[in-house]
Enzyme design. Structure first.
Site, PDB file in Angstrom:
ATOM      1  N   GLU A  94       0.810  -1.326   0.296  1.00 19.22           N
ATOM      2  CA  GLU A  94       0.239   0.234   0.080  1.00 19.22           C
ATOM      3  C   GLU A  94       0.836   1.167  -0.071  1.00 19.22           C
ATOM      4  OE1 GLU A  94      -4.009  -1.633   2.133  1.00 19.22           O
ATOM      5  OE2 GLU A  94      -2.747  -0.507   3.236  1.00 19.22           O
ATOM      6  N   CYS A 107       3.489   8.597   0.396  1.00 20.36           N
ATOM      7  CA  CYS A 107       4.279   7.651   1.391  1.00 20.36           C
ATOM      8  C   CYS A 107       4.273   6.159   0.779  1.00 20.36           C
ATOM      9  CB  CYS A 107       3.391   7.612   2.452  1.00 20.36           C
ATOM     10  SG  CYS A 107       3.588   6.508   4.081  1.00 20.36           S
ATOM     11  N   CYS A 114       6.408  -6.401   7.038  1.00 16.00           N
ATOM     12  CA  CYS A 114       7.421  -5.812   7.524  1.00 16.00           C
ATOM     13  C   CYS A 114       8.128  -7.230   8.633  1.00 16.00           C
ATOM     14  CB  CYS A 114       7.138  -4.701   8.685  1.00 16.00           C
ATOM     15  SG  CYS A 114       8.542  -3.961   9.379  1.00 16.00           S
ATOM     16  N   CYS A 118       6.926  -4.295  15.637  1.00 16.14           N
ATOM     17  CA  CYS A 118       6.390  -3.048  16.656  1.00 16.14           C
ATOM     18  C   CYS A 118       5.276  -3.195  17.020  1.00 16.14           C
ATOM     19  CB  CYS A 118       6.345  -1.658  15.855  1.00 16.14           C
ATOM     20  SG  CYS A 118       8.091  -1.583  15.312  1.00 16.14           S
ATOM     21  N   CYS A 121       1.700  -1.478  15.424  1.00 14.63           N
ATOM     22  CA  CYS A 121       1.678  -0.932  14.079  1.00 14.63           C
ATOM     23  C   CYS A 121       0.977  -2.294  13.340  1.00 14.63           C
ATOM     24  CB  CYS A 121       3.162  -0.865  13.555  1.00 14.63           C
ATOM     25  SG  CYS A 121       3.144  -0.638  11.714  1.00 14.63           S
ATOM     26  N   GLU A 166      10.513  -1.801   6.456  1.00  7.59           N
ATOM     27  CA  GLU A 166      11.720  -1.180   7.328  1.00  7.59           C
ATOM     28  C   GLU A 166      12.746  -0.757   6.239  1.00  7.59           C
ATOM     29  OE1 GLU A 166      12.936   0.316   9.956  1.00  7.59           O
ATOM     30  OE2 GLU A 166      14.663   0.614   8.662  1.00  7.59           O
ATOM     31  N   HIS A 222      10.209   6.624  19.866  1.00  6.64           N
ATOM     32  CA  HIS A 222       8.922   6.429  20.796  1.00  6.64           C
ATOM     33  C   HIS A 222       9.448   6.236  22.075  1.00  6.64           C
ATOM     34  CE1 HIS A 222       7.034   6.279  17.172  1.00  6.64           C
ATOM     35  NE2 HIS A 222       7.510   5.180  16.699  1.00  6.64           N
ATOM     36  N   CYS A 339      -0.493   6.499   9.446  1.00  5.08           N
ATOM     37  CA  CYS A 339       0.819   5.953   9.831  1.00  5.08           C
ATOM     38  C   CYS A 339       0.433   4.648  10.733  1.00  5.08           C
ATOM     39  CB  CYS A 339       1.549   6.985  10.977  1.00  5.08           C
ATOM     40  SG  CYS A 339       2.629   7.953  10.162  1.00  5.08           S
TER      41      CYS A 339
END
Ligand code: SAH
Length: 346
Positions: A94, A107, A114, A118, A121, A166, A222, A339
């Protein structure tokens, strides 16, 4: 048995010249083939109109063009547009177009899914992951640029590698795609308009500094406290903060460019002064600015955004310490385009 052919774009110009000569074609044809294959509307060798028929047949027999295509698009009430892009092997990534104040930011994704974990996410849930080839990242941008012209009356002005994946775990392809994007046959945009976001792969950050890359670097921090960071991003147990700070220091010394720290504030996790103080400590070590990101809820986590009072505390204390800070509002939340929400749900 079907033999899968190689995409002509994975063969270097030098190698293609030799292959052509071995098969009695002049080597200058390589450049013509390369030029054609970069155009987004050229999806087969038969369309390369200045090549002789015998060469087109040879290419058809020995190579392929694995072009990507738009499978689906969805427009948000705030005009953000999310795209599902189908790759040659049926896998889907996407990407998002975000218009704001005369700019159009794309973006883009660097991996299918991935490999990181995390906890906050949605992309981390996707299985079947693989790296994108450089030309798949390039196709993504060129497809999106045509869409931006058509629906937003503008070409892409900024690019962020903040979609799926990543980027530093697919470094070579990301680097080559950026060379293509910034070249005349791509968008010809400046490296300064491109930001690569990483969750902090320190070894590759150093390598990028050595490679003298010209784009911007953003780091998803974070938390500046090791224990908290290990909980929200478990893979960071193998990437300690100390090493991350060392690599960022190295980056700054070599490039003289500030890093942007991306930072989410969650209720009960990092909404306290201990975390604010630790963030300031890191910002004082590494020339940087802080981008606080609004947290977008996902299906896979119980994380909750901190109360606005705590976001304000972060902003005030950072400002008191003369550290630049901005707050990024989410875009495209109603279509799961914000995000951390990219999860092939279409
Ligand atoms: N792997 C890279 C790039 C992809 S994520 C990285 O980690 O930087 C892009 C940004 O979105 C990162 O800062 C990431 O931490 C943030 N993000 C992930 N999930 C989110 C969510 N649910 N809400 C808001 N931001 C999120």
């Amino acid at each position: 048995m079907t033999i899968s052919l190689t995409d002509i774009r994975s063969i270097s110009n030098e190698n293609l010249c030799s292959i052509l000569e071995e098969n009695n074609f002049p080597s200058y044809r390589s450049k013509q083939i390369k030029n054609w294959s970069r155009k987004i509307d050229i999806v087969e060798f038969n369309q390369m109109s200045n090549l002789p028929k015998r060469l087109v047949n040879f290419l058809n027999d020995n190579f392929c063009l694995n072009k990507s295509e738009i499978l689906y698009k969805q427009r948000s009430s705030d005009d953000t547009i999310k795209y599902a892009i189908k790759l040659y092997d049926g896998k889907v990534v996407e990407s998002v177009l975000i218009p704001s104040n005369g700019r159009v930011t794309a973006c883009v994704s660097s991996q299918v899914g991935c490999s990181l974990d995390c906890n906050f996410c949605a992309t981390s849930l996707l299985k079947n992951m693989r790296n994108l080839h450089y030309y798949e990242i390039f196709d993504q941008i060129m497809l999106l640029n045509d869409e931006a012209k058509c629906y937003l009356n503008s070409t892409i002005t900024n690019i962020v590698f903040m979609g799926m994946g990543e980027p530093l775990l697919n470094y070579k392809n990301v680097l080559k795609s950026i060379d293509y994007i910034t070249s005349d046959f791509g968008l010809g945009i400046s490296f300064k308009k491109i930001t690569v976001s990483t969750s902090g792969i320190s070894k590759t950050i150093k390598r990028m500094a050595d490679d003298d890359v010209k784009f911007n670097l953003a780091v998803s921090l974070h938390s500046a406290i090791e224990e908290t960071r290990n909980i929200v991003m478990p893979f960071t147990k193998s990437f300690p903060l100390k090493k991350l700070v060392e690599s960022l220091d190295y980056w700054y010394k070599k490039t003289k460019r500030k890093i942007t720290f991306e930072y989410l504030v969650w209720k009960g996790i990092n909404d306290d002064f201990k975390h604010i103080d630790s963030l300031i400590e890191i910002c004082k070590k590494v020339p940087s600015k802080v981008n606080l990101i609004e947290y977008n809820s996902t299906d896979n986590s119980d994380f909750k955004s901190a109360d606005i009072e705590w976001i304000n505390n972060y902003i005030n204390v950072l400002k008191e310490n003369k550290i630049a800070v901005s707050l990024r509002r989410s875009r495209g939340k109603d279509i799961q385009a914000a995000c951390g929400q990219l999860a092939n749900k279409y």
